[in-house]
Design a protein around this motif. Structure first.
Motif, short mmCIF file in Angstrom:
data_model
loop_
_atom_site.label_atom_id
_atom_site.label_comp_id
_atom_site.label_asym_id
_atom_site.label_seq_id
_atom_site.Cartn_x
_atom_site.Cartn_y
_atom_site.Cartn_z
N CYS A 41 1.59 6.15 -1.87
CA CYS A 41 2.24 7.15 -1.31
C CYS A 41 3.32 7.67 -1.84
O CYS A 41 3.76 8.81 -2.35
CB CYS A 41 2.32 7.20 0.08
N VAL A 42 4.38 6.60 -2.18
CA VAL A 42 5.55 6.77 -2.78
C VAL A 42 5.56 7.36 -4.19
O VAL A 42 6.09 8.30 -4.70
CB VAL A 42 6.61 5.65 -2.90
N ARG B 209 -0.01 6.60 7.86
CA ARG B 209 -0.32 5.15 7.81
C ARG B 209 0.50 4.31 8.77
O ARG B 209 0.11 3.35 9.53
CB ARG B 209 -0.28 4.64 6.37
N SER C 184 0.70 -1.22 -0.17
CA SER C 184 -0.23 0.04 0.11
C SER C 184 0.91 1.17 -0.11
O SER C 184 0.36 2.25 -0.51
CB SER C 184 -0.96 0.05 1.22
N SER C 185 1.85 1.12 0.43
CA SER C 185 2.98 2.22 0.59
C SER C 185 3.22 2.78 -1.04
O SER C 185 3.68 3.83 -1.16
CB SER C 185 4.21 2.07 1.15
N GLY D 235 -3.87 9.68 6.40
CA GLY D 235 -3.23 8.23 6.45
C GLY D 235 -3.50 7.44 7.75
O GLY D 235 -3.70 6.35 7.66
N ASP E 134 1.00 11.56 4.28
CA ASP E 134 -0.07 10.28 4.28
C ASP E 134 0.83 8.98 4.59
O ASP E 134 0.19 8.06 5.58
CB ASP E 134 -0.33 10.44 2.89
N LEU E 135 1.80 8.61 3.81
CA LEU E 135 2.74 7.41 4.34
C LEU E 135 2.93 7.36 5.94
O LEU E 135 2.93 6.53 6.29
CB LEU E 135 3.94 7.50 3.49
#
Length: 424
Positions: free
Chosen positions: A150-151, A280, A146-147, A333, A276-277
């Motif tokens: 964001c990346v 989370r 899921s990262s 996040g 956001d990352l």
């Protein structure tokens, strides 16, 4: 229906699947997060109102949610690998057709319907494949996969802005469509697990059990809908979805209205994605410590997120916008990290899959209506600030519903020990 091995390998080729899922997340949801960069370009090209342009994004969001059951049904007839590749073809064709700039209706159909369905098909099956390959390391595998959203979102913001400046918004969409063809490559790496070997007698017993489960499914589904705590949580989902997708869409136009250069405005989306990352990871860690109930933590985070958005319009400079973007991204996040897993606290693990289906279905209505409603307010007031007021109000109200759900769940949990004691 194909039955997979009962024990996931928890590694091995599974890490190739996770890596592929990482790129799938980046080429799907990270693209949606940067739709705001194209907002003013599309609006200027077709010379339409803000609310009219917003329907492009809202259609994509709605189809992303509504495509989930179709993706699941399609995987019953095709392999999950094939569904991901079909999704890649749909997403890429949607962007390529949109790049032709035929008409606004074609934008709704291509960048909205085709792109949304393609993203849904690839995203849903990628997550499903990760769950099939992992059990013990599933949380870590999900976190890594899921990262990618964001990346990629961090890198896409300046990259998409450069494409728009160099090749126009239509050329940028064409190149993005080409990039999304890589979803087919990612899908080709998604090797299905070997099916479990069962005898004819075992198959007949399993089929009988499946028929029994199917006959009970309708009754169980109705009982879920009748639960007041789930209905209230669905109301949270609708309001939260209405508020979630407004800030990324209107943040860049808002910054541009203050006289900021395009690259500086686009960098706010990169900062938002990084925050956001971090949100989370931080909230997932806190939730695992179980210092506070998930629903209580969710109610606090959602409410604070709404307040941040209500205050965002006081930001009138680049650095103040970055501060609020960081706060929004971090809190967003946090919400993403726990809002789906909180469903287990409401209906239990047995009802999770069906409750999640209802959750996604109804949430699509919020994502479909939110951006156009904000666009209509902007057209009416000639001020992008009102979009953040609407988003913040929706999220504060959503927080109220989570508080009510938490109280109902806690009340039921307290009744269970009492009833057990009476039986003893």
């Amino acid at each position: 229906m194909e039955r997979y091995l009962s024990d996931p390998p928890d590694g091995g080729y599974g890490w190739v699947v996770v890596t592929s899922a990482f790129f799938i997340m980046g080429l799907t949801t990270a693209v949606i997060k940067n739709y705001g960069l194209f907002f003013l370009e599309i609006q200027s090209h077709y010379n339409v109102l803000t609310s009219t342009t917003s329907w492009v994004t809202s259609t994509t969001i709605a189809m992303f949610h509504l495509g989930a059951p179709f993706a699941s049904a399609l995987s019953m007839h095709l392999s999950q690998r094939a569904v991901i590749m079909v999704g890649g073809l749909l997403a890429a064709s949607g962007m390529i057709i949109a790049s032709l700039g035929l008409s606004l209706l074609w934008m709704y159909l291509s960048m909205g319907v085709l792109q949304g369905l393609g993203i849904s098909f690839s995203w849903i099956q990628a997550n499903s494949m990760v769950s099939h390959y992992f059990k013990r390391w599933r949380p870590i595998a999900y976190a890594i996969a899921s990262s990618g959203e964001c990346v990629f979102a961090m890198g896409f913001s300046p990259f998409f802005q450069w494409l728009i400046n160099s090749y126009s918004w239509q050329g940028a969409l064409l190149i993005i469509g080409g990039l999304q063809l890589n979803l087919c490559v990612c899908g080709s790496l998604m090797k299905s697990l070997p099916a479990a070997q069962t005898s004819t007698q075992d198959n007949s017993v399993l089929d009988t059990k499946e028929e029994s489960r199917t006959s009970k499914k309708g009754t169980f589904q109705c009982s879920l809908i009748q639960r007041p705590e789930l209905l209230l949580y669905i109301m949270f989902a609708i309001l939260a979805a209405a508020g979630f997708f407004i800030p990324p869409l209107f943040l860049v136009p808002y910054a541009n209205s203050l006289g900021m250069e395009q690259y500086w405005a686009a960098s706010a989306l990169s900062v938002l994605a990084l925050a956001d990352l971090l949100g989370r990871l931080a909230c997932g860690w806190v939730a695992n410590l179980r210092l506070v109930r998930n629903l209580k933590l969710l109610s606090m985070v959602v409410t604070v997120l709404g307040v941040v958005l209500l205050l965002l319009p006081i930001a009138q400079s680049y650095w103040s916008i970055l501060v609020f973007s960081s706060l929004y991204g971090f809190l967003f996040g946090c919400v993403v990290a726990i809002h789906v897993t909180s469903i287990v606290d409401i209906v239990g693990l047995e009802g999770f899959d069906r409750a999640l289906g209802l959750f996604m279905l109804f949430r699509s209505s919020g994502g479909f209506v939110g951006p156009p409603a904000a666009g209509w307010l902007v057209d009416w007031t000639r001020d992008f600030s009102v979009s953040f007021y609407l988003s913040g109000l929706c999220l504060v109200l959503a927080g109220v519903f989570v508080v009510l759900v938490d109280r109902l769940v806690e009340k039921k949990n307290h009744k269970l020990p009492d009833s057990c004691a009476e039986n003893i």
